[in-house]
Design a protein around this motif. Structure first.
Motif, PDB file in Angstrom:
ATOM      1  N   GLU A 125      -3.346   3.216  10.154  1.00  0.00           N
ATOM      2  CA  GLU A 125      -3.432   1.878  10.767  1.00  0.00           C
ATOM      3  C   GLU A 125      -2.532   1.736  11.989  1.00  0.00           C
ATOM      4  O   GLU A 125      -2.819   0.942  12.869  1.00  0.00           O
ATOM      5  N   ASN A 129       0.836  -1.206   0.000  1.00  0.00           N
ATOM      6  CA  ASN A 129       0.000   0.000   0.000  1.00  0.00           C
ATOM      7  C   ASN A 129       0.870   1.255   0.000  1.00  0.00           C
ATOM      8  O   ASN A 129       0.645   2.199  -0.762  1.00  0.00           O
ATOM      9  N   ALA A 139       0.982  10.274   8.204  1.00  0.00           N
ATOM     10  CA  ALA A 139       0.895   9.156   9.163  1.00  0.00           C
ATOM     11  C   ALA A 139       0.132   8.011   8.522  1.00  0.00           C
ATOM     12  O   ALA A 139      -0.693   8.221   7.621  1.00  0.00           O
ATOM     13  N   ASP A 140       0.434   6.805   9.005  1.00  0.00           N
ATOM     14  CA  ASP A 140      -0.338   5.631   8.595  1.00  0.00           C
ATOM     15  C   ASP A 140      -1.478   5.489   9.596  1.00  0.00           C
ATOM     16  O   ASP A 140      -1.244   5.295  10.791  1.00  0.00           O
ATOM     17  N   GLY A 190      -6.832   9.932   4.574  1.00  0.00           N
ATOM     18  CA  GLY A 190      -6.377   9.624   3.211  1.00  0.00           C
ATOM     19  C   GLY A 190      -6.658  10.816   2.324  1.00  0.00           C
ATOM     20  O   GLY A 190      -7.303  10.701   1.287  1.00  0.00           O
ATOM     21  N   CYS A 191      -6.138  11.983   2.743  1.00  0.00           N
ATOM     22  CA  CYS A 191      -6.552  13.270   2.153  1.00  0.00           C
ATOM     23  C   CYS A 191      -5.939  13.519   0.789  1.00  0.00           C
ATOM     24  O   CYS A 191      -6.334  14.468   0.109  1.00  0.00           O
ATOM     25  N   TRP A 223      -0.957  12.090  -8.897  1.00  0.00           N
ATOM     26  CA  TRP A 223      -2.013  12.767  -8.134  1.00  0.00           C
ATOM     27  C   TRP A 223      -1.676  14.248  -7.961  1.00  0.00           C
ATOM     28  O   TRP A 223      -2.543  15.105  -8.064  1.00  0.00           O
ATOM     29  N   MET A 225       2.219  13.060  -1.160  1.00  0.00           N
ATOM     30  CA  MET A 225       0.842  13.603  -1.243  1.00  0.00           C
ATOM     31  C   MET A 225       0.721  14.769  -0.258  1.00  0.00           C
ATOM     32  O   MET A 225       0.152  15.820  -0.574  1.00  0.00           O
ATOM     33  N   LEU A 256      -6.883   0.280   2.875  1.00  0.00           N
ATOM     34  CA  LEU A 256      -6.218  -0.115   4.123  1.00  0.00           C
ATOM     35  C   LEU A 256      -5.879  -1.605   4.145  1.00  0.00           C
ATOM     36  O   LEU A 256      -6.710  -2.453   3.816  1.00  0.00           O
ATOM     37  N   LEU A 314      -0.845   8.722   4.275  1.00  0.00           N
ATOM     38  CA  LEU A 314       0.298   7.820   4.391  1.00  0.00           C
ATOM     39  C   LEU A 314       1.492   8.289   3.564  1.00  0.00           C
ATOM     40  O   LEU A 314       2.648   8.110   3.966  1.00  0.00           O
ATOM     41  N   ALA A 315       1.203   8.836   2.387  1.00  0.00           N
ATOM     42  CA  ALA A 315       2.266   9.119   1.414  1.00  0.00           C
ATOM     43  C   ALA A 315       2.787  10.541   1.588  1.00  0.00           C
ATOM     44  O   ALA A 315       2.062  11.512   1.342  1.00  0.00           O
ATOM     45  N   VAL A 356      -4.854  13.771   6.883  1.00  0.00           N
ATOM     46  CA  VAL A 356      -3.797  12.805   7.188  1.00  0.00           C
ATOM     47  C   VAL A 356      -3.642  11.882   5.989  1.00  0.00           C
ATOM     48  O   VAL A 356      -4.627  11.447   5.394  1.00  0.00           O
ATOM     49  N   ARG A 409     -12.709  10.279   1.585  1.00  0.00           N
ATOM     50  CA  ARG A 409     -13.194  10.026   0.228  1.00  0.00           C
ATOM     51  C   ARG A 409     -12.263   9.022  -0.441  1.00  0.00           C
ATOM     52  O   ARG A 409     -11.084   9.305  -0.656  1.00  0.00           O
ATOM     53  N   MET A 410     -12.788   7.850  -0.744  1.00  0.00           N
ATOM     54  CA  MET A 410     -12.096   6.853  -1.552  1.00  0.00           C
ATOM     55  C   MET A 410     -10.723   6.457  -0.980  1.00  0.00           C
ATOM     56  O   MET A 410      -9.752   6.364  -1.714  1.00  0.00           O
ATOM     57  N   TRP A 432       1.018   4.004  -3.160  1.00  0.00           N
ATOM     58  CA  TRP A 432       0.642   5.420  -3.099  1.00  0.00           C
ATOM     59  C   TRP A 432       1.833   6.332  -3.299  1.00  0.00           C
ATOM     60  O   TRP A 432       1.692   7.449  -3.793  1.00  0.00           O
ATOM     61  N   GLN A 455      -8.552  16.454 -10.375  1.00  0.00           N
ATOM     62  CA  GLN A 455      -9.106  15.465  -9.444  1.00  0.00           C
ATOM     63  C   GLN A 455     -10.107  16.133  -8.491  1.00  0.00           C
ATOM     64  O   GLN A 455     -11.167  15.584  -8.199  1.00  0.00           O
TER      65      GLN A 455
HETATM   66  C1  LIG Z   1      -7.780   7.033  -3.814  1.00  0.00           C
HETATM   67  S1  LIG Z   1      -6.735   8.141  -2.922  1.00  0.00           S
HETATM   68  C2  LIG Z   1      -7.947   9.360  -2.428  1.00  0.00           C
HETATM   69  C3  LIG Z   1      -7.336  10.682  -2.089  1.00  0.00           C
HETATM   70  C4  LIG Z   1      -8.367  11.778  -1.728  1.00  0.00           C
HETATM   71  N1  LIG Z   1      -9.148  11.392  -0.577  1.00  0.00           N
HETATM   72  C5  LIG Z   1      -9.272  12.085  -2.904  1.00  0.00           C
HETATM   73  O1  LIG Z   1     -10.409  11.613  -2.931  1.00  0.00           O
HETATM   74  O2  LIG Z   1      -8.831  12.836  -3.808  1.00  0.00           O
HETATM   75  C6  LIG Z   1      -6.439   7.267  -1.385  1.00  0.00           C
HETATM   76  C7  LIG Z   1      -5.514   8.004  -0.440  1.00  0.00           C
HETATM   77  O3  LIG Z   1      -5.464   7.277   0.787  1.00  0.00           O
HETATM   78  C8  LIG Z   1      -4.133   7.313   1.281  1.00  0.00           C
HETATM   79  N2  LIG Z   1      -3.927   6.158   2.187  1.00  0.00           N
HETATM   80  C9  LIG Z   1      -3.910   4.855   1.846  1.00  0.00           C
HETATM   81  N3  LIG Z   1      -3.655   4.091   2.924  1.00  0.00           N
HETATM   82  C10 LIG Z   1      -3.511   4.929   3.975  1.00  0.00           C
HETATM   83  C11 LIG Z   1      -3.203   4.736   5.350  1.00  0.00           C
HETATM   84  N4  LIG Z   1      -3.001   3.520   5.836  1.00  0.00           N
HETATM   85  N5  LIG Z   1      -3.110   5.824   6.146  1.00  0.00           N
HETATM   86  C12 LIG Z   1      -3.310   7.073   5.637  1.00  0.00           C
HETATM   87  N6  LIG Z   1      -3.580   7.317   4.325  1.00  0.00           N
HETATM   88  C13 LIG Z   1      -3.678   6.261   3.505  1.00  0.00           C
HETATM   89  C14 LIG Z   1      -3.278   7.247   0.016  1.00  0.00           C
HETATM   90  O4  LIG Z   1      -1.948   7.677   0.205  1.00  0.00           O
HETATM   91  C15 LIG Z   1      -4.084   8.121  -0.951  1.00  0.00           C
HETATM   92  O5  LIG Z   1      -3.668   9.462  -0.900  1.00  0.00           O
END
Ligand SMILES: C[S@@+](CC[C@H](N)C(=O)[O-])C[C@H]1O[C@@H](n2cnc3c(N)ncnc32)[C@H](O)[C@@H]1O
Length: 287
Positions: free
Chosen positions: A109, A11, A106-107, A56-57, A22, A85, A131, A81-82, A79, A125-126, A15, A29
């Motif tokens: 999880e 994961n 931060a992760d 997952g912003c 992105w 981003m 996870l 993970l990447a 917040v 959102r999405m 990302w 987007q």
């Molecule tokens: C499909 S993108 C959606 C981004 C944004 N919410 C949007 O709709 O434009 C999913 C996002 O979730 C983040 N993400 C995935 N796993 C995560 C985790 N364990 N903790 C925090 N963020 C996470 C990814 O890095 C990615 O930026």
């Protein structure tokens, strides 16, 4: 299914490779992706003065919308993970001009809570379907909310409700280098939350009350330029890094391959209209 450690590493790698795409297409987007989160925004209705968490912003567009709704006395914290981003989000929404907006890497999880907790509400959102251990991630969200806090999130339903989603990858794959492993079954990925029963079980196991999962059908509108739309959607997905690493000829063939598969979603004069089926997930923390 691979173990949680492997899925987490996958994961994170996924990302990180997707982040340049992105970041490059962040404005598109925000605009085209707005319908994907609209039901959650409407349900949450941030009130002036509230503090909202955006899980997952990505590049921060929804966090900025939440901060605007919470007004000058409120705050929104995104917040992700990447780190790339989060860096893109900070560049797009500098603190000097957006004092009610903060971004944290931060992760979800593995964090105990998100810095700045407790929040009044959480939005996502999405992201939840990405996870590796969704119960752990949703538990952190629950711990980061105050008592009686609310959660509203959207995730994709199944592939049948989102027929455009694999097209960019399928069209591009023959023309670019190797792709990251594609998810199978419940493995983290766009359709991992397709089963509403599983979604309810995850949220309940994470300690949420009043969990609801409702279907919403929306349309993502994109401009009438096949090359532009193809590049945007290739770069956001699993073929993004391989596409960027390819020679110009390979990139052109990848765009043409994706555009061919998108043709059925094109309405001359109106542009591309992608049907998207999402779940609106709502829940509350015990009061
Ligand atoms: C499909 S993108 C959606 C981004 C944004 N919410 C949007 O709709 O434009 C999913 C996002 O979730 C983040 N993400 C995935 N796993 C995560 C985790 N364990 N903790 C925090 N963020 C996470 C990814 O890095 C990615 O930026």
């Amino acid at each position: 299914m691979p173990g949680t450690g492997t899925l987490r590493a996958r994961n994170h790698a996924f990302w990180t490779q997707a982040a340049p795409g992105w970041s490059r297409h962040a404005d598109r987007q925000d605009e085209a992706g707005r319908p994907l989160g609209a039901a959650a925004m409407d349900w949450l209705r941030p009130k002036p003065g509230e503090r909202i968490l955006d899980v997952g912003c990505g590049c921060g567009g929804t966090t900025a919308e939440l901060a605007a709704a919470a007004g000058p006395g409120g705050e929104a914290v995104g917040v992700d993970l990447a780190e790339p981003m989060v860096a893109a989000a900070r560049r797009r929404f500098p603190r000097e001009r957006h004092p009610g907006l903060r971004f944290v890497t931060a992760d979800i999880e593995t964090a105990e809570t998100v810095t700045g907790a407790p929040f009044d509400a959480a939005f996502s959102r999405m992201a939840l379907m990405s996870l590796a251990d969704p119960v752990a991630g949703c538990t952190t969200i629950r711990r980061s909310l105050r008592r009686g806090g609310r959660l509203a999130a959207t995730v994709f339903r199944d592939g049948g409700a989102n027929p455009w989603l694999p097209a960019a990858t399928l069209g591009a794959a023959p023309h670019v280098g190797p792709l990251p492993p594609l998810p199978m079954g419940d493995e983290p990925g766009p359709f991992a939350f397709a089963d509403p029963g599983r979604v309810k079980r995850i949220l309940t196991a994470a300690g949420f009350d009043a969990v609801t999962v409702q279907p919403y059908d929306v349309t993502m509108d994109a401009p009438d330029e096949g090359e532009v739309v193809a590049e945007w959607l290739i770069e956001m997905g699993p073929a993004g890094a391989a596409y960027r690493a390819s020679a110009p000829q390979g990139r052109a063939a990848a765009r043409a391959g994706a555009a061919r598969l998108f043709e059925r979603f094109r309405e001359p004069g109106a542009g591309y209209r992608f049907p998207a089926g999402v779940w609106l997930i709502t829940a509350a923390t015990p009061s």
